[in-house]
Design a protein around this motif. Sequence first.
Motif, PDB file in Angstrom:
ATOM      1  N   ALA A  67       0.757  -1.152  -0.053  1.00  0.00           N
ATOM      2  CA  ALA A  67      -0.127  -0.160  -0.016  1.00  0.00           C
ATOM      3  C   ALA A  67       0.855   1.267  -0.052  1.00  0.00           C
ATOM      4  CB  ALA A  67      -0.910   0.223   1.304  1.00  0.00           C
ATOM      5  N   ALA A  68       2.071   1.151   0.547  1.00  0.00           N
ATOM      6  CA  ALA A  68       2.878   2.505   0.840  1.00  0.00           C
ATOM      7  C   ALA A  68       3.366   2.802  -0.488  1.00  0.00           C
ATOM      8  CB  ALA A  68       3.864   2.328   1.822  1.00  0.00           C
ATOM      9  N   LYS A  69       3.754   1.560  -1.323  1.00  0.00           N
ATOM     10  CA  LYS A  69       4.390   1.988  -2.353  1.00  0.00           C
ATOM     11  C   LYS A  69       3.206   2.445  -3.515  1.00  0.00           C
ATOM     12  CE  LYS A  69       8.049  -1.559  -2.278  1.00  0.00           C
ATOM     13  NZ  LYS A  69       8.599  -2.847  -2.654  1.00  0.00           N
ATOM     14  N   ILE A  70       2.205   2.007  -3.545  1.00  0.00           N
ATOM     15  CA  ILE A  70       1.096   2.400  -4.240  1.00  0.00           C
ATOM     16  C   ILE A  70       0.582   4.028  -3.671  1.00  0.00           C
ATOM     17  CG2 ILE A  70      -1.425   2.529  -4.751  1.00  0.00           C
ATOM     18  CD1 ILE A  70      -1.377  -0.634  -4.088  1.00  0.00           C
ATOM     19  N   CYS A  71       0.830   4.230  -2.475  1.00  0.00           N
ATOM     20  CA  CYS A  71       0.800   5.691  -2.220  1.00  0.00           C
ATOM     21  C   CYS A  71       1.787   6.578  -2.769  1.00  0.00           C
ATOM     22  CB  CYS A  71       0.632   5.854  -0.559  1.00  0.00           C
ATOM     23  SG  CYS A  71      -0.991   5.272  -0.025  1.00  0.00           S
ATOM     24  N   ASP A  72       3.076   6.089  -2.695  1.00  0.00           N
ATOM     25  CA  ASP A  72       4.215   6.825  -3.160  1.00  0.00           C
ATOM     26  C   ASP A  72       4.199   7.168  -4.734  1.00  0.00           C
ATOM     27  OD1 ASP A  72       5.235   6.518  -0.832  1.00  0.00           O
ATOM     28  OD2 ASP A  72       6.883   5.126  -1.191  1.00  0.00           O
ATOM     29  N   ASN A 105      -5.324   1.088  -8.798  1.00  0.00           N
ATOM     30  CA  ASN A 105      -4.588   1.474  -7.598  1.00  0.00           C
ATOM     31  C   ASN A 105      -5.559   1.791  -6.579  1.00  0.00           C
ATOM     32  OD1 ASN A 105      -2.116   1.230  -8.555  1.00  0.00           O
ATOM     33  ND2 ASN A 105      -2.457   2.797  -9.971  1.00  0.00           N
ATOM     34  N   LEU A 106      -6.631   2.301  -6.933  1.00  0.00           N
ATOM     35  CA  LEU A 106      -7.509   2.881  -5.635  1.00  0.00           C
ATOM     36  C   LEU A 106      -8.367   1.319  -5.157  1.00  0.00           C
ATOM     37  CD1 LEU A 106      -9.826   4.487  -4.278  1.00  0.00           C
ATOM     38  CD2 LEU A 106     -10.706   5.204  -6.208  1.00  0.00           C
ATOM     39  N   ARG A 107      -8.570   0.694  -5.983  1.00  0.00           N
ATOM     40  CA  ARG A 107      -9.286  -0.900  -5.653  1.00  0.00           C
ATOM     41  C   ARG A 107      -8.217  -1.473  -4.984  1.00  0.00           C
ATOM     42  NH1 ARG A 107      -9.421  -3.379 -10.838  1.00  0.00           N
ATOM     43  NH2 ARG A 107      -7.304  -3.968 -10.085  1.00  0.00           N
ATOM     44  N   ASP A 108      -6.726  -1.461  -5.309  1.00  0.00           N
ATOM     45  CA  ASP A 108      -5.974  -2.208  -4.468  1.00  0.00           C
ATOM     46  C   ASP A 108      -6.026  -1.660  -3.236  1.00  0.00           C
ATOM     47  OD1 ASP A 108      -5.548  -3.867  -6.618  1.00  0.00           O
ATOM     48  OD2 ASP A 108      -3.713  -3.190  -7.211  1.00  0.00           O
ATOM     49  N   LEU A 109      -5.625  -0.368  -3.070  1.00  0.00           N
ATOM     50  CA  LEU A 109      -5.711   0.250  -1.625  1.00  0.00           C
ATOM     51  C   LEU A 109      -6.679   0.070  -0.567  1.00  0.00           C
ATOM     52  CD1 LEU A 109      -4.490   3.913  -2.531  1.00  0.00           C
ATOM     53  CD2 LEU A 109      -3.131   2.210  -1.422  1.00  0.00           C
ATOM     54  N   ALA A 110      -8.037  -0.007  -1.304  1.00  0.00           N
ATOM     55  CA  ALA A 110      -9.297  -0.405  -0.665  1.00  0.00           C
ATOM     56  C   ALA A 110      -9.302  -1.970  -0.179  1.00  0.00           C
ATOM     57  CB  ALA A 110     -10.557  -0.228  -1.666  1.00  0.00           C
ATOM     58  N   LYS A 111      -8.869  -2.773  -1.023  1.00  0.00           N
ATOM     59  CA  LYS A 111      -8.801  -4.077  -0.849  1.00  0.00           C
ATOM     60  C   LYS A 111      -7.733  -4.465   0.165  1.00  0.00           C
ATOM     61  CE  LYS A 111      -7.236  -8.511  -3.334  1.00  0.00           C
ATOM     62  NZ  LYS A 111      -6.756  -9.148  -4.623  1.00  0.00           N
ATOM     63  N   ILE A 112      -6.384  -3.761   0.143  1.00  0.00           N
ATOM     64  CA  ILE A 112      -5.593  -3.964   1.119  1.00  0.00           C
ATOM     65  C   ILE A 112      -6.135  -3.840   2.563  1.00  0.00           C
ATOM     66  CG2 ILE A 112      -3.116  -3.240   2.121  1.00  0.00           C
ATOM     67  CD1 ILE A 112      -2.335  -3.093  -1.175  1.00  0.00           C
ATOM     68  N   ALA A 113      -6.740  -2.676   2.839  1.00  0.00           N
ATOM     69  CA  ALA A 113      -7.183  -1.967   4.011  1.00  0.00           C
ATOM     70  C   ALA A 113      -8.348  -2.940   4.367  1.00  0.00           C
ATOM     71  CB  ALA A 113      -7.832  -0.653   3.721  1.00  0.00           C
ATOM     72  N   VAL A 114      -9.230  -3.602   3.509  1.00  0.00           N
ATOM     73  CA  VAL A 114     -10.155  -4.556   3.874  1.00  0.00           C
ATOM     74  C   VAL A 114      -9.577  -5.689   4.595  1.00  0.00           C
ATOM     75  CG1 VAL A 114     -12.275  -5.896   3.440  1.00  0.00           C
ATOM     76  CG2 VAL A 114     -12.018  -3.586   2.461  1.00  0.00           C
ATOM     77  N   ILE A 115      -8.637  -6.230   3.861  1.00  0.00           N
ATOM     78  CA  ILE A 115      -7.925  -7.521   4.431  1.00  0.00           C
ATOM     79  C   ILE A 115      -7.187  -7.314   5.629  1.00  0.00           C
ATOM     80  CG2 ILE A 115      -5.956  -9.070   3.673  1.00  0.00           C
ATOM     81  CD1 ILE A 115      -6.915  -8.707   0.529  1.00  0.00           C
ATOM     82  N   ILE A 116      -6.466  -6.086   5.866  1.00  0.00           N
ATOM     83  CA  ILE A 116      -5.774  -5.933   7.086  1.00  0.00           C
ATOM     84  C   ILE A 116      -6.784  -5.865   8.205  1.00  0.00           C
ATOM     85  CG2 ILE A 116      -4.643  -4.328   8.152  1.00  0.00           C
ATOM     86  CD1 ILE A 116      -2.927  -3.701   5.833  1.00  0.00           C
ATOM     87  N   PHE A 117      -7.673  -5.280   8.043  1.00  0.00           N
ATOM     88  CA  PHE A 117      -8.987  -5.279   9.159  1.00  0.00           C
ATOM     89  C   PHE A 117      -9.309  -6.497   9.305  1.00  0.00           C
ATOM     90  CE2 PHE A 117     -13.429  -5.349  10.055  1.00  0.00           C
ATOM     91  CZ  PHE A 117     -13.615  -4.080  11.180  1.00  0.00           C
TER      92      PHE A 117
END
Length: 165
Positions: A67-72, A105-117
């Motif tokens: 996620a950090a790499k996507i944000c960067d 990239n937006l989908r991946d950020l959201a997906k990562i957050a849901v999985i971490i949750f």
Amino acid sequence: MIENETSAENKAKILLDEANITYCETSERKDSEGNRTLDGSPWDIGKMDGEFDEEDYQKILELQLQAAKICDDHPELEEKTGEMFQSVTAENAEDVLKQIMAEPNLRDLAKIAVIIFLLRFPSVQSFVNKGHPLVLAMDEYMLENANAQNWQDYQNIAEEFGWSA
């Protein structure tokens, strides 16, 4: 609406809010843009001892790094997710969800957050007992939803989009 169902509006708001929050988490990392590492996570494992098993913690670190790499690479998404969140209504939520899924990239950020949750809170009881880690006293949206239904919303999103933890 039947119990435990998640409206399109709530799905869109959760996905956009989580994607946007990732930018805050990335800014708190111990590493820097272009030099991201697993141990750059802003999470302090000592303060979270016993909250999840080591295997899940390693998955979380890997997901946070991704996620950090996507944000960067896509700083423009921070503003875009905030603007999209503000625009979500019951009437346009289905279209907003389509926009989220169409932007990789937006989908991946959201997906990562849901999985971490879901890694952090594998059951509704674990969530109700611990609460959401990002809830602040001033975060009314999350405080109002810090209950079993909020956990169910994340679970419903993961099931609908095939995002398993």
